[in-house]
Design a protein around this motif. Structure first.
Motif, PDB file in Angstrom:
ATOM      1  N   ARG A 414       0.820  -1.204   0.000  1.00 47.88           N
ATOM      2  CA  ARG A 414       0.000   0.000   0.000  1.00 47.88           C
ATOM      3  C   ARG A 414       0.858   1.260   0.000  1.00 47.88           C
ATOM      4  O   ARG A 414       0.436   2.299  -0.463  1.00 47.88           O
ATOM      5  CB  ARG A 414      -0.917  -0.024   1.227  1.00 47.88           C
ATOM      6  CG  ARG A 414      -1.776   1.214   1.369  1.00 47.88           C
ATOM      7  CD  ARG A 414      -2.966   0.922   2.238  1.00 47.88           C
ATOM      8  NE  ARG A 414      -3.890   0.035   1.537  1.00 47.88           N
ATOM      9  CZ  ARG A 414      -4.439  -1.054   2.076  1.00 47.88           C
ATOM     10  NH1 ARG A 414      -4.139  -1.393   3.300  1.00 47.88           N
ATOM     11  NH2 ARG A 414      -5.271  -1.787   1.397  1.00 47.88           N
TER      12      ARG A 414
ATOM     13  N   TYR B  13     -13.322  -0.471   2.768  1.00 48.87           N
ATOM     14  CA  TYR B  13     -12.408  -0.449   3.912  1.00 48.87           C
ATOM     15  C   TYR B  13     -13.123   0.186   5.076  1.00 48.87           C
ATOM     16  O   TYR B  13     -13.861   1.154   4.908  1.00 48.87           O
ATOM     17  CB  TYR B  13     -11.158   0.391   3.598  1.00 48.87           C
ATOM     18  CG  TYR B  13     -10.259  -0.213   2.551  1.00 48.87           C
ATOM     19  CD1 TYR B  13      -9.523  -1.362   2.817  1.00 48.87           C
ATOM     20  CD2 TYR B  13     -10.129   0.405   1.303  1.00 48.87           C
ATOM     21  CE1 TYR B  13      -8.676  -1.897   1.850  1.00 48.87           C
ATOM     22  CE2 TYR B  13      -9.279  -0.123   0.339  1.00 48.87           C
ATOM     23  CZ  TYR B  13      -8.555  -1.271   0.612  1.00 48.87           C
ATOM     24  OH  TYR B  13      -7.727  -1.798  -0.329  1.00 48.87           O
ATOM     25  N   SER B  14     -12.913  -0.338   6.247  1.00 51.70           N
ATOM     26  CA  SER B  14     -13.500   0.321   7.420  1.00 51.70           C
ATOM     27  C   SER B  14     -12.504   1.374   7.896  1.00 51.70           C
ATOM     28  O   SER B  14     -11.295   1.131   7.984  1.00 51.70           O
ATOM     29  CB  SER B  14     -13.776  -0.698   8.527  1.00 51.70           C
ATOM     30  OG  SER B  14     -12.601  -1.399   8.837  1.00 51.70           O
ATOM     31  N   LYS B  15     -13.063   2.525   8.117  1.00 51.03           N
ATOM     32  CA  LYS B  15     -12.184   3.643   8.479  1.00 51.03           C
ATOM     33  C   LYS B  15     -12.893   4.503   9.515  1.00 51.03           C
ATOM     34  O   LYS B  15     -14.007   4.937   9.297  1.00 51.03           O
ATOM     35  CB  LYS B  15     -11.883   4.478   7.231  1.00 51.03           C
ATOM     36  CG  LYS B  15     -10.662   5.370   7.381  1.00 51.03           C
ATOM     37  CD  LYS B  15     -10.389   6.057   6.052  1.00 51.03           C
ATOM     38  CE  LYS B  15      -9.074   6.816   6.086  1.00 51.03           C
ATOM     39  NZ  LYS B  15      -8.830   7.501   4.819  1.00 51.03           N
ATOM     40  N   VAL B  22     -14.691   1.394  -1.801  1.00 49.02           N
ATOM     41  CA  VAL B  22     -13.723   1.795  -2.817  1.00 49.02           C
ATOM     42  C   VAL B  22     -14.134   1.264  -4.193  1.00 49.02           C
ATOM     43  O   VAL B  22     -14.074   1.972  -5.185  1.00 49.02           O
ATOM     44  CB  VAL B  22     -12.319   1.305  -2.426  1.00 49.02           C
ATOM     45  CG1 VAL B  22     -11.303   1.681  -3.494  1.00 49.02           C
ATOM     46  CG2 VAL B  22     -11.913   1.894  -1.084  1.00 49.02           C
ATOM     47  N   PRO B  41      -8.282   9.153 -10.415  1.00 53.40           N
ATOM     48  CA  PRO B  41      -7.623  10.020  -9.441  1.00 53.40           C
ATOM     49  C   PRO B  41      -7.027   9.206  -8.291  1.00 53.40           C
ATOM     50  O   PRO B  41      -7.388   8.049  -8.077  1.00 53.40           O
ATOM     51  CB  PRO B  41      -8.758  10.927  -8.941  1.00 53.40           C
ATOM     52  CG  PRO B  41     -10.012  10.207  -9.285  1.00 53.40           C
ATOM     53  CD  PRO B  41      -9.729   9.344 -10.472  1.00 53.40           C
ATOM     54  N   SER B  42      -6.153   9.834  -7.595  1.00 54.47           N
ATOM     55  CA  SER B  42      -5.522   9.181  -6.447  1.00 54.47           C
ATOM     56  C   SER B  42      -6.598   8.817  -5.426  1.00 54.47           C
ATOM     57  O   SER B  42      -7.503   9.615  -5.159  1.00 54.47           O
ATOM     58  CB  SER B  42      -4.493  10.134  -5.841  1.00 54.47           C
ATOM     59  OG  SER B  42      -3.794   9.467  -4.825  1.00 54.47           O
ATOM     60  N   GLY B  43      -6.499   7.628  -4.922  1.00 54.57           N
ATOM     61  CA  GLY B  43      -7.472   7.186  -3.933  1.00 54.57           C
ATOM     62  C   GLY B  43      -8.730   6.623  -4.554  1.00 54.57           C
ATOM     63  O   GLY B  43      -9.683   6.296  -3.858  1.00 54.57           O
ATOM     64  N   ALA B  44      -8.726   6.451  -5.850  1.00 61.79           N
ATOM     65  CA  ALA B  44      -9.906   5.931  -6.531  1.00 61.79           C
ATOM     66  C   ALA B  44     -10.085   4.433  -6.291  1.00 61.79           C
ATOM     67  O   ALA B  44     -11.182   3.909  -6.471  1.00 61.79           O
ATOM     68  CB  ALA B  44      -9.814   6.232  -8.028  1.00 61.79           C
ATOM     69  N   GLY B  45      -9.016   3.777  -5.951  1.00 64.43           N
ATOM     70  CA  GLY B  45      -9.114   2.334  -5.713  1.00 64.43           C
ATOM     71  C   GLY B  45      -8.408   1.515  -6.770  1.00 64.43           C
ATOM     72  O   GLY B  45      -8.628   0.307  -6.879  1.00 64.43           O
ATOM     73  N   LYS B  46      -7.523   2.139  -7.519  1.00 65.84           N
ATOM     74  CA  LYS B  46      -6.817   1.440  -8.600  1.00 65.84           C
ATOM     75  C   LYS B  46      -5.944   0.310  -8.043  1.00 65.84           C
ATOM     76  O   LYS B  46      -5.985  -0.817  -8.529  1.00 65.84           O
ATOM     77  CB  LYS B  46      -5.950   2.438  -9.378  1.00 65.84           C
ATOM     78  CG  LYS B  46      -6.720   3.614  -9.960  1.00 65.84           C
ATOM     79  CD  LYS B  46      -5.828   4.547 -10.744  1.00 65.84           C
ATOM     80  CE  LYS B  46      -4.737   5.225  -9.943  1.00 65.84           C
ATOM     81  NZ  LYS B  46      -5.236   6.167  -8.915  1.00 65.84           N
ATOM     82  N   SER B  47      -5.168   0.666  -7.022  1.00 69.68           N
ATOM     83  CA  SER B  47      -4.295  -0.363  -6.430  1.00 69.68           C
ATOM     84  C   SER B  47      -5.126  -1.480  -5.824  1.00 69.68           C
ATOM     85  O   SER B  47      -4.788  -2.667  -5.957  1.00 69.68           O
ATOM     86  CB  SER B  47      -3.404   0.256  -5.365  1.00 69.68           C
ATOM     87  OG  SER B  47      -2.528   1.189  -5.946  1.00 69.68           O
ATOM     88  N   THR B  48      -6.201  -1.093  -5.174  1.00 68.98           N
ATOM     89  CA  THR B  48      -7.077  -2.090  -4.567  1.00 68.98           C
ATOM     90  C   THR B  48      -7.564  -3.079  -5.622  1.00 68.98           C
ATOM     91  O   THR B  48      -7.537  -4.300  -5.414  1.00 68.98           O
ATOM     92  CB  THR B  48      -8.282  -1.385  -3.886  1.00 68.98           C
ATOM     93  OG1 THR B  48      -7.781  -0.452  -2.937  1.00 68.98           O
ATOM     94  CG2 THR B  48      -9.190  -2.385  -3.214  1.00 68.98           C
TER      95      THR B  48
HETATM   96  N1  LIG Z   1      -6.552  -0.460   4.875  1.00 69.78           N
HETATM   97  C1  LIG Z   1      -7.258   0.603   4.550  1.00 69.78           C
HETATM   98  N2  LIG Z   1      -8.112   1.132   5.470  1.00 69.78           N
HETATM   99  C2  LIG Z   1      -8.857   2.205   5.141  1.00 69.78           C
HETATM  100  N3  LIG Z   1      -8.824   2.807   3.962  1.00 69.78           N
HETATM  101  C3  LIG Z   1      -8.016   2.349   3.007  1.00 69.78           C
HETATM  102  C4  LIG Z   1      -7.193   1.217   3.262  1.00 69.78           C
HETATM  103  N4  LIG Z   1      -6.483   0.968   2.138  1.00 69.78           N
HETATM  104  C5  LIG Z   1      -6.846   1.899   1.227  1.00 69.78           C
HETATM  105  N5  LIG Z   1      -7.755   2.725   1.759  1.00 69.78           N
HETATM  106  C6  LIG Z   1      -8.403   3.795   1.074  1.00 69.78           C
HETATM  107  O1  LIG Z   1      -9.006   3.279  -0.061  1.00 69.78           O
HETATM  108  C7  LIG Z   1      -8.901   4.195  -1.110  1.00 69.78           C
HETATM  109  C8  LIG Z   1      -8.327   3.502  -2.302  1.00 69.78           C
HETATM  110  O2  LIG Z   1      -6.987   3.265  -2.132  1.00 69.78           O
HETATM  111  P1  LIG Z   1      -6.051   2.781  -3.318  1.00 69.78           P
HETATM  112  O3  LIG Z   1      -6.613   1.494  -3.842  1.00 69.78           O
HETATM  113  O4  LIG Z   1      -4.665   2.711  -2.833  1.00 69.78           O
HETATM  114  O5  LIG Z   1      -6.222   3.913  -4.339  1.00 69.78           O
HETATM  115  P2  LIG Z   1      -5.293   4.413  -5.549  1.00 69.78           P
HETATM  116  O6  LIG Z   1      -4.298   3.292  -5.748  1.00 69.78           O
HETATM  117  O7  LIG Z   1      -6.232   4.577  -6.636  1.00 69.78           O
HETATM  118  O8  LIG Z   1      -4.665   5.648  -5.088  1.00 69.78           O
HETATM  119  C9  LIG Z   1      -8.077   5.376  -0.617  1.00 69.78           C
HETATM  120  O9  LIG Z   1      -8.964   6.435  -0.301  1.00 69.78           O
HETATM  121  C10 LIG Z   1      -7.437   4.836   0.588  1.00 69.78           C
HETATM  122  O10 LIG Z   1      -7.335   5.877   1.539  1.00 69.78           O
END
Ligand SMILES: Nc1ncnc2c1ncn2[C@@H]1O[C@H](COP(=O)(O)OP(=O)(O)O)[C@@H](O)[C@H]1O
Ligand SMILES: [Mg+2]
Lengths: 416, 230
Positions: A414, B13-15, B22, B41-48
């Protein structure tokens, strides 16, 4: 890969190895030391005991020879003579008829070999103005039914005198010189060497002349019965019974010859030396037990501490390698492979630490225990170290390794 | 048949007590030979999305199919095997093992697949040559340029001959020349029948892909058009 990592993070590995080394050195050292100490004690005690026993055997043999020839000696004194006075004075005060000796000799006295009557008095040597002991002696009374034997003591011939060491030394008298004693003239017959007792101020003359000089005709105050031999163990009882039958108004006491006394002293000394050896052995055993007791808690403590230390180091290592673990998981590594990555390192730590620790402990233990290095080498101990240390390291690193393998790879990735 | 298919994948994700959703019923399919850029955009969930596709992160709902298997129906170890065999990852931060040289980093992938060692060595040498790393074979990552690092990571990702390559901002840390080399490699991989899903911010990088998707409000949408280069 494990080697690469070890080479990469040398400090982590060296610290782990060091901890294992210390623990294993303490283990190997304690065992080596205790073992060499035990061997040394055993050897020492065995040597000392053999020495003492050899001495004792030799002395016993000597004594047996001496006592066999000597038999034992009995002093026959007047019945009313207080023995305390005899010991205080060195001779008996009371007298008895000289004829007693003859009577004894003429009976079938089977237990005695030699009979020596004597008359002893302390007096002031008028001519020399000094106190001396005068002993009137005669040759042996021949015992009836006994073949003539070589007399055990030479009698002093009439008109002759034998001088104790202090007397001839101080008066400057040589054999052949003439000396006056209480107005009578004597020719010096013999000078005695120093004996370190009353004999050194004693003069010996013929018994009859002494009786005459002391105006005690026909009197003696002791009969020395030499070389008594008895069949029974209670020899004094036997001899007393025999003598009292013949001479009811005498008493008999055992007269310890110096040889017997010395033999007995030696026997005591031997017993004491053996006791000393035993005490020394007990002391060393106690020391060994104390050290064992110390090692018994110190060594496990060090081993536990080192195991904890290894666990901690592996834990630190997993923390450092979180990213690596994450990416290996992404590459498809299975948990077991990641666990192995850490365990293999811990095993290497254990094995190398054991090797180094064993050598160190072995050398130190042998040096401290003053043992030969090669003699102190125990392959079983080396084997135990080589098995125990990696095992402990593996156990200690099990939890951290599991934790590392169980972590979520995504959490690491991450950070992108 | 698609190498990778996501159907109605949802992930939250629980936050701070609440849940952040996401991905919302994201659906996609990658055929062999596809080279797709994923923007957003950043935080869109691409990595997820990439992690879910790469069998590293289980979705809350929806189906994932990889090489005809359902990875999240498998036990963890079996999933790891599937991942080792079918998926190659490339990251923005390279994530090379710092104490291993180029060759050893590439070969680290073979540990997971458990393949034949000699064949792996042979293939590693081949990849190293193909990616222009021959002179760097025994260099540590710290001794490499960023482009060389990423090419090493790429070689590692390709060692087990996966059918799917997941790249998360692979050019993010590279200068244009280096980035170009990496993009060439990805493109070649697709041409040889592999499928590439590449997350990127950069329009230039996206332009090298065959198609571009974007992630919007948790869904995959086909980009209307690749912006024409000025
Ligand atoms: N373990 C986690 N707990 C809470 N929120 C998370 C967690 N991992 C990612 N996020 C949130 O999920 C969203 C998507 O993250 P991410 O997949 O990394 O996006 P991207 O790669 O597009 O920037 C972000 O807003 C990030 O803050
Ligand atoms: Mg991202």
């Amino acid at each position: 890969m494990v080697w690469r990592e070890i080479a990469h993070r040398k400090l982590n590995f060296v610290l782990g190895m060091l901890a294992v080394s210390i623990a294993m050195a303490s283990l190997a050292g304690a065992f080596t030391l205790l073992e060499s100490y035990r061997l040394r004690t055993e050897l020492f005690v065995a040597e000392r005991r053999a020495e003492v026993e050899a001495d004792a055997a030799r002395m016993e043999d000597d004594v047996r020879k001496i006592t066999k020839n000597l038999g034992f000696n009995v002093l026959i004194l007047p019945r009313d003579q207080n023995l305390a006075d005899v010991y205080a004075r060195g001779f008996a005060e009371k007298t008895m008829p000289e004829e007693y000796a003859k009577r004894l000799a003429n009976t079938e006295l089977i237990t005695v070999n030699h009979l020596l009557p004597s008359l002893t008095r302390k007096l002031v040597w008028e001519e020399q103005k000094r106190t001396i002991v005068l002993v009137g002696t005669r040759g042996e009374i021949p015992i009836l039914q006994r073949s003539e034997k070589k007399p055990i003591l030479d009698a002093v011939p009439k008109g002759k005198i034998v001088l104790g060491y202090e007397l001839h030394r101080q008066l400057g008298l040589q054999p052949g010189d003439t000396v006056r004693l209480q107005g009578r003239e004597f020719k010096v017959h013999k000078n005695h060497p120093a004996r370190g007792n009353q004999d050194d101020i004693t003069v010996w003359i013929d018994l009859a002349e002494a009786q005459d000089l002391l105006e005690m005709p026909g009197r003696i105050n002791a009969i020395l019965a030499l070389q008594c031999n008895c069949a029974t163990v209670d020899r004094m009882a036997e001899i007393r019974a025999e003598i009292s039958k013949i001479l009811p108004d005498t008493q008999a006491v055992e007269f310890q010859s110096q040889a017997v006394a010395r033999a007995e002293a030696r026997k005591l000394a031997t017993a004491k030396a053996l006791q000393d050896v035993e005490r020394e052995r007990k002391l060393q055993e106690q020391t060994r037990r104390d050290r064992e007791a110390l090692a018994a808690w110190l060594v496990p403590l060090l081993i536990l501490a080192s195991a904890a230390w290894v666990g901690l180091l592996v834990f630190g290592n997993t923390r450092e390698r979180v990213a690596e673990v994450g990416v290996l998981r992404a590459l498809g590594w299975r948990s077991a492979q990641i666990v192995w990555l850490f365990m293999a390192k811990a095993l290497a730590m254990g094995a190398f630490g054991a090797g180094a620790g064993f050598v160190l402990g072995w050398a130190l233990g042998a040096a401290w225990g003053e043992a030969d290095l090669r003699a102190a080498f125990d392959p079983k101990l080396l084997g135990a170290c080589l098995v125990l240390a990696p095992l402990l390291a593996a156990i200690a690193s099990w939890l951290p390794a599991q934790r590392a393998a169980g972590q979520d790879p995504v959490a690491v990735l991450r950070e992108d | 048949m698609a190498i990778l298919a996501l159907r109605g994948v949802t992930k939250a994700y629980s936050k701070d007590g609440g849940a952040v959703t996401v991905l919302r019923e994201a659906t996609l399919a990658l055929e062999p030979g596809a080279f797709v850029a994923l923007r957003g955009p950043s935080g869109a969930g691409k990595s997820t999305l990439l992690w879910i596709a790469g069998t590293l992160l289980a979705p809350d709902a929806g189906e994932v199919e990889l090489a005809g298997q359902r990875p999240y129906a498998l036990a963890q170890e079996a999933r790891a095997r599937l991942r080792a065999k079918e998926v190659g990852f490339v990251f923005q931060q390279f994530h090379l093992v710092p104490y291993l040289d180029v060759r050893e980093n590439v070969l680290a992938a073979t540990v997971a697949s458990g393949g034949d060692r000699d064949a792996a060595e042979h293939r590693a040498a081949e990849l190293i040559e193909r990616f222009g790393l021959t002179g760097r074979t025994h260099h540590l990552p710290s001794e490499l340029s960023t482009g060389e690092r990423q090419r090493t990571a790429l070689a590692r990702a390709l060692l087990n001959e996966p059918r799917l390559l997941l790249a998360d901002e692979p050019t993010g840390n590279l200068d244009p020349v280096q980035a170009d080399a990496v993009l060439m490699c990805l493109s070649d991989f697709a041409k040889q029948g592999g499928a590439v899903l590449m997350v990127t911010h950069s329009l230039e990088s996206a332009a090298r892909a065959e198609r571009t998707w974007s992630l919007s409000e948790g869904r995959i949408v086909e980009a209307v058009s690749a912006p024409a280069q000025g």
